[in-house]
Design an enzyme around this catalytic site. Sequence first.
Site, PDB file in Angstrom:
ATOM      1  N   ARG A  35      -0.746  14.672  12.576  1.00 34.39           N
ATOM      2  CA  ARG A  35      -0.057  14.356  11.321  1.00 34.39           C
ATOM      3  C   ARG A  35       0.094  15.634  10.501  1.00 34.39           C
ATOM      4  NH1 ARG A  35      -1.724   8.417   9.274  1.00 34.39           N
ATOM      5  NH2 ARG A  35       0.351   8.522   8.406  1.00 34.39           N
ATOM      6  N   PRO A  36       0.976  16.540  10.960  1.00 37.58           N
ATOM      7  CA  PRO A  36       1.157  17.800  10.232  1.00 37.58           C
ATOM      8  C   PRO A  36       1.845  17.572   8.885  1.00 37.58           C
ATOM      9  CG  PRO A  36       2.725  17.634  12.049  1.00 37.58           C
ATOM     10  CD  PRO A  36       1.856  16.416  12.122  1.00 37.58           C
ATOM     11  N   ILE A  37       1.810  18.599   8.029  1.00 42.91           N
ATOM     12  CA  ILE A  37       2.486  18.488   6.724  1.00 42.91           C
ATOM     13  C   ILE A  37       3.503  19.621   6.550  1.00 42.91           C
ATOM     14  CG2 ILE A  37       0.696  17.166   5.520  1.00 42.91           C
ATOM     15  CD1 ILE A  37      -0.292  19.829   4.319  1.00 42.91           C
ATOM     16  N   ASP A  38       3.955  20.180   7.687  1.00 41.27           N
ATOM     17  CA  ASP A  38       4.894  21.307   7.625  1.00 41.27           C
ATOM     18  C   ASP A  38       6.189  20.959   6.888  1.00 41.27           C
ATOM     19  OD1 ASP A  38       5.076  19.617   9.954  1.00 41.27           O
ATOM     20  OD2 ASP A  38       6.707  20.893  10.653  1.00 41.27           O
ATOM     21  N   LYS A  74       0.841  -1.212   0.000  1.00 43.29           N
ATOM     22  CA  LYS A  74       0.000   0.000   0.000  1.00 43.29           C
ATOM     23  C   LYS A  74       0.872   1.256   0.000  1.00 43.29           C
ATOM     24  CE  LYS A  74      -2.509   2.453   3.688  1.00 43.29           C
ATOM     25  NZ  LYS A  74      -1.360   3.190   4.239  1.00 43.29           N
ATOM     26  N   ASN A  75       1.882   1.263   0.873  1.00 44.15           N
ATOM     27  CA  ASN A  75       2.675   2.486   1.043  1.00 44.15           C
ATOM     28  C   ASN A  75       3.650   2.750  -0.106  1.00 44.15           C
ATOM     29  OD1 ASN A  75       1.291   2.839   3.375  1.00 44.15           O
ATOM     30  ND2 ASN A  75       3.016   2.503   4.763  1.00 44.15           N
ATOM     31  N   ARG A 126      -8.934  -0.303   4.340  1.00 39.06           N
ATOM     32  CA  ARG A 126      -8.063   0.724   3.751  1.00 39.06           C
ATOM     33  C   ARG A 126      -6.732   0.127   3.289  1.00 39.06           C
ATOM     34  NH1 ARG A 126      -6.134   4.749   7.346  1.00 39.06           N
ATOM     35  NH2 ARG A 126      -4.857   4.928   5.511  1.00 39.06           N
ATOM     36  N   ARG A 145      -4.902  10.206   4.045  1.00 37.66           N
ATOM     37  CA  ARG A 145      -3.645  10.911   4.249  1.00 37.66           C
ATOM     38  C   ARG A 145      -2.799  10.954   2.959  1.00 37.66           C
ATOM     39  NH1 ARG A 145      -0.406  14.146   7.581  1.00 37.66           N
ATOM     40  NH2 ARG A 145       1.749  13.660   7.123  1.00 37.66           N
ATOM     41  N   ASP A 204       4.277   0.875  12.103  1.00 41.83           N
ATOM     42  CA  ASP A 204       3.114   0.169  11.554  1.00 41.83           C
ATOM     43  C   ASP A 204       3.010  -1.270  12.065  1.00 41.83           C
ATOM     44  OD1 ASP A 204       2.282   2.373  10.197  1.00 41.83           O
ATOM     45  OD2 ASP A 204       2.912   1.701   8.213  1.00 41.83           O
ATOM     46  N   CYS A 255      -5.736   7.859   9.352  1.00 39.33           N
ATOM     47  CA  CYS A 255      -6.068   7.150  10.590  1.00 39.33           C
ATOM     48  C   CYS A 255      -5.877   8.049  11.800  1.00 39.33           C
ATOM     49  CB  CYS A 255      -5.169   5.922  10.731  1.00 39.33           C
ATOM     50  SG  CYS A 255      -5.781   4.502   9.845  1.00 39.33           S
TER      51      CYS A 255
HETATM   52  C1  UD1 Z   1       4.011   6.879   6.289  1.00 37.72           C
HETATM   53  C2  UD1 Z   1       3.191   5.635   6.094  1.00 37.72           C
HETATM   54  C3  UD1 Z   1       2.589   5.173   7.410  1.00 37.72           C
HETATM   55  C4  UD1 Z   1       3.679   5.025   8.466  1.00 37.72           C
HETATM   56  C5  UD1 Z   1       4.539   6.286   8.555  1.00 37.72           C
HETATM   57  C6  UD1 Z   1       5.736   6.125   9.469  1.00 37.72           C
HETATM   58  C7  UD1 Z   1       2.409   5.884   3.821  1.00 37.72           C
HETATM   59  C8  UD1 Z   1       1.241   6.044   2.922  1.00 37.72           C
HETATM   60  N1  UD1 Z   1       2.144   5.895   5.136  1.00 37.72           N
HETATM   61  O1  UD1 Z   1       3.111   7.891   6.750  1.00 37.72           O
HETATM   62  O2  UD1 Z   1       1.955   3.922   7.191  1.00 37.72           O
HETATM   63  O3  UD1 Z   1       3.073   4.782   9.720  1.00 37.72           O
HETATM   64  O4  UD1 Z   1       5.035   6.636   7.250  1.00 37.72           O
HETATM   65  O5  UD1 Z   1       6.535   5.069   9.058  1.00 37.72           O
HETATM   66  O6  UD1 Z   1       3.523   5.685   3.381  1.00 37.72           O
HETATM   67  N2  UD1 Z   1       5.645  14.742  10.582  1.00 37.72           N
HETATM   68  C9  UD1 Z   1       5.693  16.093  10.834  1.00 37.72           C
HETATM   69  N3  UD1 Z   1       5.574  16.970   9.779  1.00 37.72           N
HETATM   70  C10 UD1 Z   1       5.405  16.531   8.494  1.00 37.72           C
HETATM   71  C11 UD1 Z   1       5.351  15.141   8.239  1.00 37.72           C
HETATM   72  C12 UD1 Z   1       5.478  14.270   9.311  1.00 37.72           C
HETATM   73  O7  UD1 Z   1       5.838  16.528  11.981  1.00 37.72           O
HETATM   74  O8  UD1 Z   1       5.317  17.376   7.590  1.00 37.72           O
HETATM   75  C13 UD1 Z   1       5.745  13.791  11.710  1.00 37.72           C
HETATM   76  C14 UD1 Z   1       4.419  13.032  11.921  1.00 37.72           C
HETATM   77  O9  UD1 Z   1       3.549  13.759  12.736  1.00 37.72           O
HETATM   78  C15 UD1 Z   1       4.874  11.751  12.574  1.00 37.72           C
HETATM   79  C16 UD1 Z   1       6.250  11.515  11.939  1.00 37.72           C
HETATM   80  O10 UD1 Z   1       6.648  12.755  11.370  1.00 37.72           O
HETATM   81  O11 UD1 Z   1       5.034  11.933  13.966  1.00 37.72           O
HETATM   82  C17 UD1 Z   1       6.260  10.442  10.877  1.00 37.72           C
HETATM   83  O12 UD1 Z   1       5.405  10.801   9.834  1.00 37.72           O
HETATM   84  P1  UD1 Z   1       5.686  10.389   8.312  1.00 37.72           P
HETATM   85  O13 UD1 Z   1       6.950   9.589   8.229  1.00 37.72           O
HETATM   86  O14 UD1 Z   1       5.569  11.617   7.497  1.00 37.72           O
HETATM   87  O15 UD1 Z   1       4.471   9.450   8.031  1.00 37.72           O
HETATM   88  P2  UD1 Z   1       3.564   9.411   6.750  1.00 37.72           P
HETATM   89  O16 UD1 Z   1       4.373   9.665   5.537  1.00 37.72           O
HETATM   90  O17 UD1 Z   1       2.338  10.195   6.979  1.00 37.72           O
END
Ligand code: UD1
Length: 425
Positions: free
Chosen positions: A121-124, A22-23, A397, A92, A305, A116
């Site tokens: 889960r910020p996107i900064d 999936k990822n 999902r 997401r 995960d 989930c």
């Molecule tokens: C991806 C995976 C998810 C997995 C996660 C961590 C996909 C579709 N999903 O999610 O299954 O659990 O990696 O291995 O690939 N963060 C920030 N700012 C950001 C982005 C992330 O602070 O802009 C923080 C998040 O809040 C979290 C951490 O970084 O605490 C990890 O997030 P991230 O590695 O980005 O996870 P995803 O890509 O959302």
Amino acid sequence: MYKYRIRGGTAIEGEIAVSGAKNAALPIMAASILSGSESVLHNCPAISDVEKMKEILSGLGCRVKEAGETIIIDSSSLASCKINGSLMKSMRSSIFLAGPLLSRCGHVEIHEPGGCNIGKRPIDIHLDAFKKMGALCAFSEGRIILKAEKLKGAEINMPFPSVGATENIIAAAACAEGTTIIRGAAKEPEIVDMQDFLNGCGADVRGAGTDIIMIEGRHSLNGTTHRIIPDRIEAGTFLTLAAITGGQLCLRGAKASHLRAYIDVLKRAGCTVLEYDGSIEIKGPGRLKNIGFVETSGYPGFPTDLQSFAMVLAVFSEGTSCIRENVFERRFAIAKELNKMGAEIEIKSRDAIIKGGRKLRGNFLEATDLRGGAAITLAAIGAPGESIVSGIQYIDRGYSRFEEKLTQVGADIQRIESENGERKD
Ligand code: UD1
């Protein structure tokens, strides 16, 4: 709405074919729009997140076809750079479209993505990187608007190895002007798969799988044919099933090298794990030993995960184990459900302390996230008595034909329709 009815305590034995990851599939589907032509993706999992990504891509004007586990995306007809708000909020992974759309159209409008319920889960990190590459970012009525006539290569130092941000930056940089260097990148196998896909499209991405990734921007890309890697989290799920039931499984298509951290934990618990080229065999012991201390981190560390599965493993083992969650702060929701079954789990901030060896029995259980939902389903299969698992739309999902695969190896699990006003607890 559907739920699972499970009669636990059955013997588990047989073979399961692991689906595509999936990822890996989701970011690669999103990146396919960079080429403006046709890409053929083999081994895509039949899951609802992939359905949603197909819907988003179609809504943007792409022509999406499928034949079995192959999805064909033709992005030559891309007509919009605005992602439907409700679809974006439902998943997401819709954020993966930001980089490719910004690169291809010079403009993208997105909403805060959903996903989930496992913590903030910020996107900064994504947005800061786009800004470093020359994009202007504005917020208006719940939307995020990014504009950049032509993205420029940049040096990006990641404050945290975010998987999604690493993939988004790679996609944005593939056709940017000049060189992009990502330092402190995430190293997950799905990022290597993304690199392989993009290089198949004619991109120049090097270093995925290490913490420094270098991308030389190309003027344009072509379409390609690519096979998605096997889902290591799905494989980890079925490894757990064999472990807690004392069962024996062969996971066809699973890649042991992607599961090193979890296989080490399974072996510590007393499982016999045999690794082959293209499959993994596992035999659970009569009695599982405790897993000691496990903490989650980025790859190659223990994956967040699989944390819920480690918790189930600890519940079914003898003695006390401790799991520390370092990636997402709200990822211990299943402790409450497992305690309803008779487990003894105490949550102290980022630590879960699990006193194993308690007598478990079936109960009414509720899934509130994808991996946690699958983990409590396994616990219900391993415990005597009947369980009802609600909230299984979360499991849909990310798991392709979940109950079918479980039934095939001996689980007694049925998908039934929820009735209104039923008892939950
Ligand atoms: C991806 C995976 C998810 C997995 C996660 C961590 C996909 C579709 N999903 O999610 O299954 O659990 O990696 O291995 O690939 N963060 C920030 N700012 C950001 C982005 C992330 O602070 O802009 C923080 C998040 O809040 C979290 C951490 O970084 O605490 C990890 O997030 P991230 O590695 O980005 O996870 P995803 O890509 O959302």
